[in-house]
Write a protein that holds these residues in place. Structure first.
Motif, PDB file in Angstrom:
ATOM      1  N   ILE A 252       0.785  -1.167   0.057  1.00 19.04           N
ATOM      2  CA  ILE A 252       0.025  -0.067  -0.007  1.00 19.04           C
ATOM      3  C   ILE A 252       1.037   1.058  -0.148  1.00 19.04           C
ATOM      4  CG2 ILE A 252      -1.749   1.167   1.300  1.00 19.04           C
ATOM      5  CD1 ILE A 252      -2.569  -1.358   2.228  1.00 19.04           C
ATOM      6  N   GLU A 253       0.728   1.928  -0.883  1.00 22.00           N
ATOM      7  CA  GLU A 253       1.517   3.404  -0.955  1.00 22.00           C
ATOM      8  C   GLU A 253       0.608   4.547  -0.776  1.00 22.00           C
ATOM      9  OE1 GLU A 253       3.543   3.369  -4.806  1.00 22.00           O
ATOM     10  OE2 GLU A 253       5.019   1.822  -4.211  1.00 22.00           O
ATOM     11  N   THR A 254       0.863   5.362  -0.025  1.00 17.16           N
ATOM     12  CA  THR A 254       0.261   6.452   0.354  1.00 17.16           C
ATOM     13  C   THR A 254       0.557   7.956  -0.827  1.00 17.16           C
ATOM     14  OG1 THR A 254      -0.216   5.679   2.494  1.00 17.16           O
ATOM     15  CG2 THR A 254      -0.581   8.281   2.099  1.00 17.16           C
ATOM     16  N   LYS A 255      -0.228   8.201  -1.396  1.00 21.21           N
ATOM     17  CA  LYS A 255      -0.058   9.440  -2.056  1.00 21.21           C
ATOM     18  C   LYS A 255      -0.410  10.743  -1.505  1.00 21.21           C
ATOM     19  CE  LYS A 255       1.676   6.867  -5.508  1.00 21.21           C
ATOM     20  NZ  LYS A 255       3.413   6.992  -5.555  1.00 21.21           N
ATOM     21  N   LYS A 256      -0.371  11.984  -2.025  1.00 20.38           N
ATOM     22  CA  LYS A 256      -0.588  13.099  -1.446  1.00 20.38           C
ATOM     23  C   LYS A 256      -2.056  13.127  -1.062  1.00 20.38           C
ATOM     24  CE  LYS A 256      -0.876  18.198  -2.273  1.00 20.38           C
ATOM     25  NZ  LYS A 256      -0.481  19.344  -3.315  1.00 20.38           N
ATOM     26  N   ASP A 257      -3.141  12.680  -1.829  1.00 20.55           N
ATOM     27  CA  ASP A 257      -4.530  12.844  -1.773  1.00 20.55           C
ATOM     28  C   ASP A 257      -5.174  11.493  -1.771  1.00 20.55           C
ATOM     29  OD1 ASP A 257      -4.298  12.453  -4.262  1.00 20.55           O
ATOM     30  OD2 ASP A 257      -5.798  14.029  -4.872  1.00 20.55           O
ATOM     31  N   HIS A 258      -4.490  10.184  -1.834  1.00 22.37           N
ATOM     32  CA  HIS A 258      -5.176   9.083  -1.975  1.00 22.37           C
ATOM     33  C   HIS A 258      -4.166   7.974  -1.551  1.00 22.37           C
ATOM     34  CE1 HIS A 258      -3.111   9.426  -5.848  1.00 22.37           C
ATOM     35  NE2 HIS A 258      -3.341   7.905  -6.069  1.00 22.37           N
ATOM     36  N   MET A 303       6.753  -7.526 -12.318  1.00 22.50           N
ATOM     37  CA  MET A 303       5.043  -7.573 -12.214  1.00 22.50           C
ATOM     38  C   MET A 303       4.799  -6.019 -11.218  1.00 22.50           C
ATOM     39  SD  MET A 303       1.940  -9.647 -11.234  1.00 22.50           S
ATOM     40  CE  MET A 303       2.225 -10.953 -12.166  1.00 22.50           C
ATOM     41  N   ARG A 304       3.786  -5.176 -11.902  1.00 19.42           N
ATOM     42  CA  ARG A 304       3.514  -4.261 -11.141  1.00 19.42           C
ATOM     43  C   ARG A 304       1.939  -3.580 -11.440  1.00 19.42           C
ATOM     44  NH1 ARG A 304       5.203   0.210  -7.790  1.00 19.42           N
ATOM     45  NH2 ARG A 304       4.157   2.113  -8.411  1.00 19.42           N
ATOM     46  N   VAL A 305       1.166  -4.201 -10.756  1.00 16.60           N
ATOM     47  CA  VAL A 305      -0.535  -3.723 -11.183  1.00 16.60           C
ATOM     48  C   VAL A 305      -0.673  -2.666  -9.907  1.00 16.60           C
ATOM     49  CG1 VAL A 305      -2.683  -4.405 -11.355  1.00 16.60           C
ATOM     50  CG2 VAL A 305      -0.751  -6.019 -12.137  1.00 16.60           C
ATOM     51  N   VAL A 306      -1.241  -1.560 -10.474  1.00 13.69           N
ATOM     52  CA  VAL A 306      -1.308  -0.321  -9.616  1.00 13.69           C
ATOM     53  C   VAL A 306      -2.959  -0.245  -9.471  1.00 13.69           C
ATOM     54  CG1 VAL A 306      -1.138   2.112  -8.891  1.00 13.69           C
ATOM     55  CG2 VAL A 306       0.856   0.773 -10.283  1.00 13.69           C
ATOM     56  N   ILE A 307      -3.509  -0.314  -8.240  1.00 22.23           N
ATOM     57  CA  ILE A 307      -5.032  -0.215  -8.171  1.00 22.23           C
ATOM     58  C   ILE A 307      -5.127   1.216  -7.291  1.00 22.23           C
ATOM     59  CG2 ILE A 307      -7.025  -0.884  -7.221  1.00 22.23           C
ATOM     60  CD1 ILE A 307      -5.912  -3.972  -7.111  1.00 22.23           C
ATOM     61  N   ILE A 308      -5.620   2.262  -8.111  1.00 25.39           N
ATOM     62  CA  ILE A 308      -5.835   3.499  -7.468  1.00 25.39           C
ATOM     63  C   ILE A 308      -7.061   3.743  -6.859  1.00 25.39           C
ATOM     64  CG2 ILE A 308      -5.663   6.096  -7.872  1.00 25.39           C
ATOM     65  CD1 ILE A 308      -4.061   5.449 -10.578  1.00 25.39           C
ATOM     66  N   LEU A 309      -7.168   4.259  -5.549  1.00 25.59           N
ATOM     67  CA  LEU A 309      -8.238   4.261  -4.662  1.00 25.59           C
ATOM     68  C   LEU A 309      -8.851   5.804  -4.802  1.00 25.59           C
ATOM     69  CD1 LEU A 309      -7.336   2.216  -1.679  1.00 25.59           C
ATOM     70  CD2 LEU A 309      -8.086   1.427  -3.838  1.00 25.59           C
ATOM     71  N   GLU A 313     -10.596   6.736   0.625  1.00 22.74           N
ATOM     72  CA  GLU A 313     -10.762   5.494   0.851  1.00 22.74           C
ATOM     73  C   GLU A 313      -9.727   4.487   1.651  1.00 22.74           C
ATOM     74  OE1 GLU A 313     -13.452   3.615   0.022  1.00 22.74           O
ATOM     75  OE2 GLU A 313     -14.471   5.095  -0.776  1.00 22.74           O
ATOM     76  N   ASN A 314     -10.002   3.707   2.568  1.00 24.72           N
ATOM     77  CA  ASN A 314      -9.147   2.806   3.275  1.00 24.72           C
ATOM     78  C   ASN A 314      -8.619   1.803   2.358  1.00 24.72           C
ATOM     79  OD1 ASN A 314      -7.982   1.035   4.998  1.00 24.72           O
ATOM     80  ND2 ASN A 314      -9.142   1.910   6.605  1.00 24.72           N
ATOM     81  N   ALA A 315      -7.466   1.788   1.985  1.00 24.48           N
ATOM     82  CA  ALA A 315      -6.610   0.677   1.102  1.00 24.48           C
ATOM     83  C   ALA A 315      -6.878  -0.615   1.787  1.00 24.48           C
ATOM     84  CB  ALA A 315      -5.144   1.069   0.854  1.00 24.48           C
ATOM     85  N   SER A 316      -6.810  -0.677   3.222  1.00 28.96           N
ATOM     86  CA  SER A 316      -6.766  -2.015   3.770  1.00 28.96           C
ATOM     87  C   SER A 316      -8.159  -2.652   3.729  1.00 28.96           C
ATOM     88  CB  SER A 316      -6.486  -1.995   5.158  1.00 28.96           C
ATOM     89  OG  SER A 316      -5.261  -1.310   5.389  1.00 28.96           O
TER      90      SER A 316
END
Length: 822
Positions: A252-258, A303-309, A313-316
């Motif tokens: 789980i990666e935390t970006k600025k606003d998501h 492999m790198r599949v990115v699911i953007i929330l 939203e809580n990624a967990s």
């Protein structure tokens, strides 16, 4: 004419159609089982795989030679060995070249051999292949008469029935197949671990499967990923069948606003493109919410599949739903079925599968030594003849010169010098340059070396231990050359797709009412007040309803729910409805499936089911029983019997103990007894128990506490009129189990009867609850320490119609669990 009035026809045989169909289908099924669908336990290959590798061996298509067109190899396979379609042979070759299908590929492919997205390989005329170095280890020594051969489909050629196989390929690369009435599904493993297991088995033939599991902890898939839990692995290794859960590796990666979910590894045989498509469909159908975009950023780097929330939203939480509804988590059913050396399908456990390989290698190495000994003896025989001829070179040359032709010269040499026919032929074929002094010495040196080899081979063949030493040495060499690090990580067990790591670990107050409503409340809902206050308004209750139980536990705690009928049920705290002080909660029947007429009497928070701890249970009539905690480790939805009670008796308390403590029992009329826990022997779940205290005629037990050795806690007594006191534990002498006990609380009309007892210390706080839902929280240190035979101090101001029914010590340290008053 036969008995059925059928006129016989020349050349036609009458048969029973039922019998004919049964026999024909049986023959067909055995043909599929042995000839197509199931691998051989010795080399781990099905016939088509074996024929593909053997065809390349015959073509000298090895790792150090140029690639050959796939179509050329396919042509040889189907033309010489495998009478099936070219697609079947080419598809087999393609899979053997895919590093995402085989843990250790056996074919080195050049060109497009498909992808993890499900892309098809290019046509065989475009791709090129050759064997990998590891594949050549499967065929090593095949020319030394090490394995049995049989005719091909038209009896024109001989093909191997099994390969020599220097390593346990069936475990290393696994296999899958569906036959008639049976199937196999063997997962791949790490080569180094499997070699270690085989070596340990050879050195310790009587070793247990558990010892092998220490060296082979579980499957190792080419696509890596996570294996959740060991139970399925152990079952498969010990019984030959088991189910394991495979999970994708995510971050789980935390970006600025998501937040973003990054998938870097997938479960084995999961198609990445279809996975992404299924996630998109779930988002469209709103089965999984909170996802704004999906990107496939996979490259040669990995492999790198990115699911953007979406924002907020809580990624967990989203990830947990993806595990539940998509192939980010899958089950893999292990079936360790293979063909044994007698051509019969057998389900193997881990040890028997390794034993089959070791037996095969013993046969191969033995036959190889016999072959090499025969060749060495033949060469030594020739060298001995050459040496003898050189020692008598002049006479030999004269004999040859005196002969008119070669046959005559051969006969003359055999008659005059007692050479064998083979020696005589070798002498006649010897070149004149061998007569130089240097060449003569080479013959002598070669003979010495050959004789050493002959003696060594005879020594090896005379002792099977030496054969095993050779096998161990070869396995160590294979491990050194080809082993790599484990890819798949083995993690803890799953809990029905409910990833508890996603749940915040928070202390909660749990309340239960007389009519069976339950809820959990954050402890911060109750502010600390001074002793004697009026308290806060707690649960909204009907006139006939009131709070009967109140305790604390972590959200991740497993609750053992004991009822008055002596049964126990299971429930996790986080599954309880979350409410506030004034909410009513949820009917406990909707959380735990209680039987008709049952009432909850005790709830024990448990974090680990240890066999070194016990559940101590007490009934209203003073019957006590002790059962090992691990007897309650397997949850059942319908509950299980924890204590067998008489019709007129019921369970009133249950506590967890360490087996070395004292038991304290308090009664309604203010009597108590303290005795050593050793006075109560451990019993099974359905046992009745023994007498803990002798009661007066109208007296009943109201509570029990477990007192550890050298405790500094005090014992708190609480009465129905809201009075209470603390007394030192030392004021209660240890007695024998079953006595009448001593006074612990003065009971009068003013203070009421004893309703509960609690073991407390000054660092704790106390929550009190009345039958009308009034709640107060106070510090334990505000409650006076008094003698046993006293009435205590007022803890809560009650109206005339109110009575105290429950209380709880809330520990300041959130890592410690609270205790309830019964």
């Amino acid at each position: 004419m036969d008995s059925n009035n059928n006129v016989p026809v020349k050349g036609v045989t009458n048969v029973d159609i039922n019998k004919e169909m049964r026999e024909a289908y049986l023959q067909y099924s055995m043909s599929v089982i042995v000839g197509r669908a199931l691998p051989d336990v010795r080399d781990g290959l099905k016939p088509v795989h074996r024929r593909v590798l053997f065809a390349q061996h015959e073509l000298s298509n090895t790792h150090d030679k140029p690639y050959k067109k796939s179509a050329r190899v396919v042509g040889d396979v189907i033309g010489k060995y495998h009478p099936h379609g070219d697609n079947a042979a080419y598809d087999t070759m393609v899979r053997m070249a895919q590093d995402f299908s085989l843990r250790y590929p056996l074919i080195d492919g050049q060109g497009n051999f498909g992808s993890i997205d499900g892309d098809s390989a290019a046509a065989s005329r475009y791709t090129e292949v050759r064997m990998t170095r590891l594949a050549e280890e499967l065929l090593a020594d095949i020319e030394k008469e090490t394995v049995a051969h049989g005719p091909n489909y038209d009896d024109s050629l001989e093909i191997p029935l099994v390969l020599p196989s220097k390593f346990p390929n069936l475990l290393v690369n696994g296999s899958s197949g569906i036959a008639v009435g049976m199937a196999t599904n063997i997962p791949p493993h790490n080569l180094g671990e499997v070699c270690d297991g085989a070596i340990h088995l050879i050195n310790n033939p009587e070793c247990s499967i558990d010892e092998l599991i220490e060296r082979i902890p579980g499957p190792d898939f080419p696509t890596a990923g996570l294996i959740a839990g060991r139970a399925g692995i152990l079952q498969a290794y010990k019984k030959g069948r088991g189910i394991i859960t495979l999970k994708a590796r995510t971050e789980i990666e935390t970006k600025k606003d998501h937040e973003e979910i990054i998938v870097t590894e997938l479960p084995y045989q999961v198609n990445k493109a279809k996975l992404i498509e299924s996630i998109a469909d779930l988002v469209k159908e709103k089965t999984v919410e909170g996802i704004s975009d999906i990107r496939d950023e996979s490259s040669r780097e990995g492999m790198r599949v990115v699911i953007i929330l979406k924002r907020g939203e809580n990624a967990s939480v989203v990830l947990n739903r993806l595990f539940k509804f998509t192939q980010l988590q899958v089950s893999f059913g292990i079936i360790m079925l293979a063909i044994d050396k007698s051509n019969q399908p057998v389900t193997f456990d881990l040890k028997s599968m390794l034993e089959a390989f070791v037996d095969h290698r013993r046969d191969v190495v033995t036959k190889r030594c016999i072959y090499e000994l025969k060749k060495a003896q033949e060469r030594a025989h020739i060298l001995e003849g050459l040496k003898k001829a050189l020692d008598n070179i002049d006479a030999v040359i004269a004999t040859i010169k005196a002969s008119k032709e070669a046959n005559q010269a051969r006969e003359a040499l055999m008659d005059k010098f007692q050479f064998s026919e083979r020696q005589a032929v070798a002498i006649l074929e010897m070149r004149l340059q061998r007569l130089t002094g240097l060449e003569i010495q080479k013959i002598i040196d070669e003979l010495d070396e050959i004789m050493k080899q002959v003696n060594w081979l005879k020594f090896v063949l005379a002792d099977v231990k030496e054969i095993y030493k050779i096998i161990v040495g070869e396995l160590e060499d294979i491990k050194k050359k080809y082993a790599d690090k484990r890819r798949s990580e083995i993690t803890g067990d799953m809990d029905d797709l409910e990833d508890e790591d996603l749940i915040a670990d928070e202390p909660m107050v749990v309340t239960i009412t007389n009519t069976g409503y339950i809820k959990r409340i954050n402890t911060e809902e109750y502010r600390v007040q001074k002793r004697g206050g009026k308290g806060l308004k707690g649960m909204e209750t009907r006139e006939e309803d009131y709070v009967t139980d109140l305790f604390t536990a972590s959200t991740k705690t497993q609750l053992l729910v004991f009822t008055d009928k002596g049964k126990v049920y299971w429930c996790k705290v986080h599954k309880l409805p979350l409410g506030n002080r004034t909410s009513k909660g949820k009917a406990i029947a909707n959380v735990v499936q209680l039987a008709a007429g049952e009432k909850v009497k005790a709830i024990l928070p448990v974090n680990e089911f240890s066999e070194n701890k016990y559940v101590v249970m007490l009934t209203e009539k003073g019957i006590i029983k002790k059962t090992s905690l691990d007897a309650f480790a397997n949850p059942r939805q319908a509950g299980i019997i924890a204590l067998t009670t008489d019709l007129e008796d019921q369970l009133v308390a249950a506590k967890i103990s360490d087996g070395q403590s004292d038991i304290f029992i308090a009664t309604k009329e203010g009597m108590s007894i303290r005795f050593n826990e050793d006075d109560v022997r451990g019993m099974g779940r359905s046992a009745r128990g023994v007498k803990g205290i002798t009661l007066a005629k109208d007296d009943i037990v109201v509570g029990m506490q477990v007192i550890e050795k050298d405790t500094k806690d005090t014992l708190l007594m609480v009465t129905s009129k809201g009075y209470g006191k603390r007394s030192e534990v030392i004021e209660y002498r240890v007695q024998s189990r079953g006595g009448v006990g001593i006074i612990t609380q003065k009971t009068t009309d003013k203070v009421g009867n004893v309703v509960g007892t609690l073991k407390v210390n000054a660092a704790q706080e106390l929550i009190l609850s009345t039958d009308q839902g009034q709640v107060i929280r106070m510090k334990i240190s505000d409650i006076s320490v008094l003698g046993r035979n006293t009435q205590g101090v007022r803890l809560i101001n009650l109206d005339e119609k109110q009575e105290f029914v429950s209380g709880l010590a809330v520990v300041d340290d959130e890592d410690k669990a609270g205790e309830e008053i019964h």
